[in-house]
Scaffold this motif. Sequence first.
Motif, mmCIF file in Angstrom:
data_model
loop_
_atom_site.group_PDB
_atom_site.id
_atom_site.type_symbol
_atom_site.label_atom_id
_atom_site.label_comp_id
_atom_site.label_asym_id
_atom_site.label_seq_id
_atom_site.Cartn_x
_atom_site.Cartn_y
_atom_site.Cartn_z
ATOM 1 N N PHE A 64 0.831 -1.207 0.000
ATOM 2 C CA PHE A 64 0.000 0.000 0.000
ATOM 3 C C PHE A 64 0.864 1.255 0.000
ATOM 4 N N PRO A 65 0.384 2.288 -0.672
ATOM 5 C CA PRO A 65 1.010 3.595 -0.458
ATOM 6 C C PRO A 65 0.711 4.021 0.973
ATOM 7 N N VAL A 66 1.694 4.591 1.644
ATOM 8 C CA VAL A 66 1.524 5.040 3.019
ATOM 9 C C VAL A 66 1.817 6.531 3.089
ATOM 10 N N PHE B 283 3.439 11.321 1.054
ATOM 11 C CA PHE B 283 3.813 9.909 1.035
ATOM 12 C C PHE B 283 5.106 9.642 1.801
ATOM 13 N N TYR C 53 -5.261 5.448 9.744
ATOM 14 C CA TYR C 53 -6.579 5.385 9.126
ATOM 15 C C TYR C 53 -6.456 4.694 7.782
ATOM 16 N N GLY C 54 -7.406 3.828 7.502
ATOM 17 C CA GLY C 54 -7.429 3.266 6.162
ATOM 18 C C GLY C 54 -7.217 1.774 6.156
ATOM 19 N N PRO C 55 -6.720 1.191 5.111
ATOM 20 C CA PRO C 55 -6.428 1.843 3.836
ATOM 21 C C PRO C 55 -7.665 2.038 2.954
ATOM 22 N N ARG C 56 -8.815 1.521 3.400
ATOM 23 C CA ARG C 56 -9.944 1.472 2.474
ATOM 24 C C ARG C 56 -10.760 2.751 2.478
ATOM 25 N N ASP D 1 -9.389 7.495 -0.285
ATOM 26 C CA ASP D 1 -8.839 8.248 -1.402
ATOM 27 C C ASP D 1 -9.450 7.686 -2.686
ATOM 28 N N PRO D 2 -9.999 8.550 -3.525
ATOM 29 C CA PRO D 2 -10.621 8.055 -4.766
ATOM 30 C C PRO D 2 -9.625 7.376 -5.687
ATOM 31 N N ARG D 3 -8.333 7.600 -5.476
ATOM 32 C CA ARG D 3 -7.344 6.964 -6.352
ATOM 33 C C ARG D 3 -7.069 5.524 -5.960
ATOM 34 N N GLY D 4 -7.542 5.131 -4.770
ATOM 35 C CA GLY D 4 -7.289 3.747 -4.345
ATOM 36 C C GLY D 4 -6.971 3.662 -2.866
ATOM 37 N N ASP D 5 -6.585 2.468 -2.437
ATOM 38 C CA ASP D 5 -6.287 2.255 -1.024
ATOM 39 C C ASP D 5 -5.027 3.005 -0.611
ATOM 40 N N VAL D 6 -5.109 3.745 0.462
ATOM 41 C CA VAL D 6 -3.942 4.405 1.056
ATOM 42 C C VAL D 6 -4.055 4.322 2.554
ATOM 43 N N LEU D 7 -2.977 3.956 3.174
ATOM 44 C CA LEU D 7 -2.941 3.999 4.634
ATOM 45 C C LEU D 7 -2.326 5.322 5.046
ATOM 46 N N ALA E 232 -7.583 11.179 -11.777
ATOM 47 C CA ALA E 232 -6.365 11.289 -10.969
ATOM 48 C C ALA E 232 -5.817 9.902 -10.635
ATOM 49 N N PHE F 61 -2.282 7.771 -8.739
ATOM 50 C CA PHE F 61 -1.122 7.943 -7.878
ATOM 51 C C PHE F 61 0.112 8.161 -8.747
ATOM 52 N N THR G 3 6.421 4.793 -3.578
ATOM 53 C CA THR G 3 6.838 3.622 -2.821
ATOM 54 C C THR G 3 5.637 3.005 -2.133
ATOM 55 N N ARG G 4 5.534 1.708 -2.221
ATOM 56 C CA ARG G 4 4.451 1.004 -1.526
ATOM 57 C C ARG G 4 5.057 0.053 -0.510
ATOM 58 N N PHE G 5 4.354 -0.118 0.590
ATOM 59 C CA PHE G 5 4.895 -0.950 1.672
ATOM 60 C C PHE G 5 3.942 -2.092 1.989
#
Lengths: 244, 244
Positions: A11-13, A49, A83-86, A89-95, B2, B4, B9-11
Amino acid sequence: MAEFPQALTRFPVTVDIVALTVRDDALNVLLITRRIEPFRGRLALPGGFVLAGEGLGEAAIRELAEETGVEQVPGHLEQLQSYGPRGRDPRGDVLTVAHLLLAPNFPVLSAGSDAEHAAWYPVGYVLDGDAELAFDHARILVDAVERARSKLEYSPLGAAFCGDEFTIAQLRAVYEAVWGTRLDPRNFHRKATGNPGFLEDTGRMTVGDAGRPAALFRLAAEARPAAGEPVRAVLNPPLMRPYS
Amino acid sequence: MAEFPQALTRFPVTVDIVALTVRDDALNVLLITRRIEPFRGRLALPGGFVLAGEGLGEAAIRELAEETGVEQVPGHLEQLQSYGPRGRDPRGDVLTVAHLLLAPNFPVLSAGSDAEHAAWYPVGYVLDGDAELAFDHARILVDAVERARSKLEYSPLGAAFCGDEFTIAQLRAVYEAVWGTRLDPRNFHRKATGNPGFLEDTGRMTVGDAGRPAALFRLAAEARPAAGEPVRAVLNPPLMRPYS
DNA sequence: GGAATTATTGTCAAGATGACGATAAGTATT
DNA sequence: AATACTTATCGTCATCTTGACAATAATTCC
């Protein structure tokens, strides 16, 4: 040699920072105006990020420095919650790992027009007004304010909102702004100065202000952040907010 | 639309759970014996990778259920703190979101020999003994215990260690085990029963135990977890641990 | 039935809290 | 310089909370 499983989801963090300060007797939060999609034009918490090889605290400090133009950001930084990752963010999962900064009122550099503009906003205006924050940042802000309120009860960190030296009245103004209540100056004075391990008299006084000069205090040595050491930041007895 | 940034970097993200309970008047933590590298054979906190499209709490509950063989894990779950991503795992950067479960003493299913074996261990033995935990789990456990200790002061969550109904003495045993102190039964009784919004008398009594029968209590309605609603889990006045 | 055990109710002095009076030590005003 | 004003600091007092511990109640154990 052990490796991560191939199919592992990554996941992007991000780190987001809720930087709080007291300005004009009101609790303020540092917000930026987003220059990119999504939520372009909206107010948002500073953050960004986490880069490869970076720790969470490091990332928070770096983002804060980048977005405020301030090299050494003052105050007390601590982790708030993730918070998250779900569904954030409309771009996808982000923690996101939210952080809380309790800081004295430091000036924020106005960045150029192409960068993101950071500024202090009264928390009351942000949450009650119609300035809807980007992402789930309103919720994070609410959690952060509640954390700050209880930090003031159980820890000496109210002093993080003041400079190195401050008067009891300045400290009381912090408590009043964060809790949103008025406090009796005489009782607050008694409790603050009478609490072992909280304040330390510098011996110096204010000059030039209206009224009787006030003694200047600083955080007691045992409550001050030591290099590397975790502060035993506990107020005993606690300074509870009035419960009605 | 939009997206990412490419270079992002993803973790890998894991959840680790510090499940605490009170057994034989001692605070215990749920640990598994690792069956894979790294740290094969070592004790570790239960946990695992967050899957795509999963929330943090969901992942924690799923991992806990998988590793204990218990379908509906009882108790109170909350997020503790995040750690990482740097320097935690020899395989590379991993962010972990630690969770805290305060649970009654539920039996853990002994898994087969090829699965990871979960069991309760006394916290004192784990931290002081030479059973070195995998990864940075010792540090996480220390943070979790401290969180649990202060939760007992400021929230009614001590009751999460008991079943639905419990006596004051059982609740006191929880406080004594978590804080590692003895408490005066009479003063504890007064404070627990006299705290508005903490306990509710069921009207029923214990039977068969030695000594005078005790009244059975449950958490007051306002302190009980409601579906979806955040519990106003605040004890006023707080039940402070003795400060020496 | 008596001893042992545990629960629960009281008592009391010491400490903490909230409301508010009084005094101190400056600046602003006349 | 005297007076008013402002803010800081100290004190008082009734009330509440706390910690230590005595006394009583209601069971089981022997």
